[in-house]
Write a protein that holds these residues in place. Structure first.
Motif, PDB file in Angstrom:
ATOM      1  N   VAL A 183       0.909  -1.524   0.117  1.00  0.00           N
ATOM      2  CA  VAL A 183       0.499  -0.046  -0.131  1.00  0.00           C
ATOM      3  C   VAL A 183       0.812   0.985  -0.112  1.00  0.00           C
ATOM      4  O   VAL A 183       1.909   1.185   0.894  1.00  0.00           O
ATOM      5  N   TYR A 184       0.684   2.277  -1.170  1.00  0.00           N
ATOM      6  CA  TYR A 184       1.249   3.352  -1.022  1.00  0.00           C
ATOM      7  C   TYR A 184       0.169   4.451  -1.965  1.00  0.00           C
ATOM      8  O   TYR A 184      -0.812   3.861  -1.361  1.00  0.00           O
ATOM      9  N   THR A 185       0.635   5.476  -1.182  1.00  0.00           N
ATOM     10  CA  THR A 185       0.343   6.874  -2.186  1.00  0.00           C
ATOM     11  C   THR A 185       1.011   7.893  -2.982  1.00  0.00           C
ATOM     12  O   THR A 185       2.615   7.966  -2.708  1.00  0.00           O
ATOM     13  N   SER A 186       0.048   8.104  -3.868  1.00  0.00           N
ATOM     14  CA  SER A 186       0.946   8.669  -4.590  1.00  0.00           C
ATOM     15  C   SER A 186       1.199  10.657  -4.916  1.00  0.00           C
ATOM     16  O   SER A 186       0.241  10.588  -3.401  1.00  0.00           O
ATOM     17  N   LEU A 187       2.057  11.668  -5.224  1.00  0.00           N
ATOM     18  CA  LEU A 187       1.995  12.363  -4.715  1.00  0.00           C
ATOM     19  C   LEU A 187       0.577  13.592  -5.721  1.00  0.00           C
ATOM     20  O   LEU A 187       0.283  14.332  -5.039  1.00  0.00           O
ATOM     21  N   LYS A 188      -0.686  12.872  -5.277  1.00  0.00           N
ATOM     22  CA  LYS A 188      -1.793  13.759  -6.796  1.00  0.00           C
ATOM     23  C   LYS A 188      -2.502  12.612  -5.385  1.00  0.00           C
ATOM     24  O   LYS A 188      -3.727  12.954  -5.334  1.00  0.00           O
ATOM     25  N   GLY A 189      -2.412  12.020  -4.412  1.00  0.00           N
ATOM     26  CA  GLY A 189      -3.357  11.721  -3.328  1.00  0.00           C
ATOM     27  C   GLY A 189      -3.748  10.563  -3.118  1.00  0.00           C
ATOM     28  O   GLY A 189      -5.221   9.971  -2.348  1.00  0.00           O
ATOM     29  N   CYS A 190      -4.041   9.368  -4.780  1.00  0.00           N
ATOM     30  CA  CYS A 190      -4.899   8.304  -4.743  1.00  0.00           C
ATOM     31  C   CYS A 190      -4.145   7.003  -4.123  1.00  0.00           C
ATOM     32  O   CYS A 190      -2.575   7.307  -3.239  1.00  0.00           O
ATOM     33  N   LEU A 191      -4.508   6.599  -3.190  1.00  0.00           N
ATOM     34  CA  LEU A 191      -4.103   5.249  -2.027  1.00  0.00           C
ATOM     35  C   LEU A 191      -4.134   4.401  -3.322  1.00  0.00           C
ATOM     36  O   LEU A 191      -4.955   3.906  -3.977  1.00  0.00           O
TER      37      LEU A 191
END
Length: 242
Positions: free
Chosen positions: A94-102
């Motif tokens: 699990v990780y998050t992108s710099l656009k806020g998507c999980l």
């Protein structure tokens, strides 16, 4: 002297820049809000034991306010452990992108055999048990009959692994039946014969004899001439005609 110090100063400056950049990106990432959930299921067999909707519902059930919340508030390790409790899940990241998507990446376990014992279950390529799925039935080798828990690992799985890892036998052998005397009977996809192996000992030698029959006998006489093939005897193969 300056020429000797210069490379060290450049290295320290680069290191400081990397640390600053990393800290800045992390701080910026922590201030982001979760805008959505993207689920990627890695499934080499297209078995669909795990569905996108199942994972999404599991996440929202345990974290109903996750959308719109800060990414820093998400315990990714706990979320990974939660998803890995699913019997068909092998590994989750699990990780998050710099656009806020999980982002949720899930690798599914790969079943290689289905055992018709009790309610039935699969065994994966690492020897772990998997429950049957209401979403999908995997087309794998099937074992039925008098299956004993104590001999699954020691007797049955070496035979299953031998068949499934061999290109010819994995395409030819469809089922295994274990009788009340712990003797094994193979059911092929083509020909419809009962192939009596007897006890599990020396099964590789028995497959060598069977392969010789397929190559030299069936190629000239056809696949449907015999109804039973007996591999129990050491130096011969006994075939019973239809």
């Amino acid at each position: 002297m300056l020429n000797k110090i210069k490379p060290i100063l450049i290295t320290l400056a680069l290191l400081a820049y990397i640390i600053f950049t990393f800290a800045f990106v992390n701080k910026k990432s922590d201030a982001l809000l979760v805008t959505g959930i993207n689920i990627d299921i890695i499934d080499s067999l297209n078995t669909h034991f795990i569905s996108d909707s199942d994972i999404r519902n599991l996440i929202l059930k345990n974290h109903p306010d996750i959308i719109g919340n800060y990414t820093a508030s998400i315990n990714k390790e706990n979320l990974e452990r939660l998803i890995n409790k699913i019997p068909s899940a092998k590994n989750t990241e699990v990780y998050t992108s710099l656009k806020g998507c999980l982002h949720v990446e899930i690798e599914q376990r790969k079943p290689i055999v289905r055992l018709l014992k009790g309610k039935g279950f699969y065994i994966d390529e690492e020897g772990g048990r998997m429950p049957l799925s209401s979403n999908y039935t995997s087309r794998v080798l099937v074992v039925s009959g008098h299956i004993k828990d104590k001999t699954i690992e020691t007797d049955l799985m070496p035979l299953v692994n031998f068949i499934t890892k061999d290109e010819f036998w994995s395409s030819q052998i469809n089922q295994i039946y274990v009788d009340s005397n712990d003797e094994y009977i193979l059911i092929p996809r083509v020909g419809g014969q009962k192939i009596e192996m007897g006890k599990i000992d020396n099964f590789e030698r028995k497959f060598d004899k069977l392969y010789a029959l397929y190559k030299n006998g069936f190629s000239t006489e056809g696949w449907n001439k015999y109804k039973k093939i007996n591999l129990k005897y050491e130096n011969q193969v006994v075939c019973t005609k239809r």
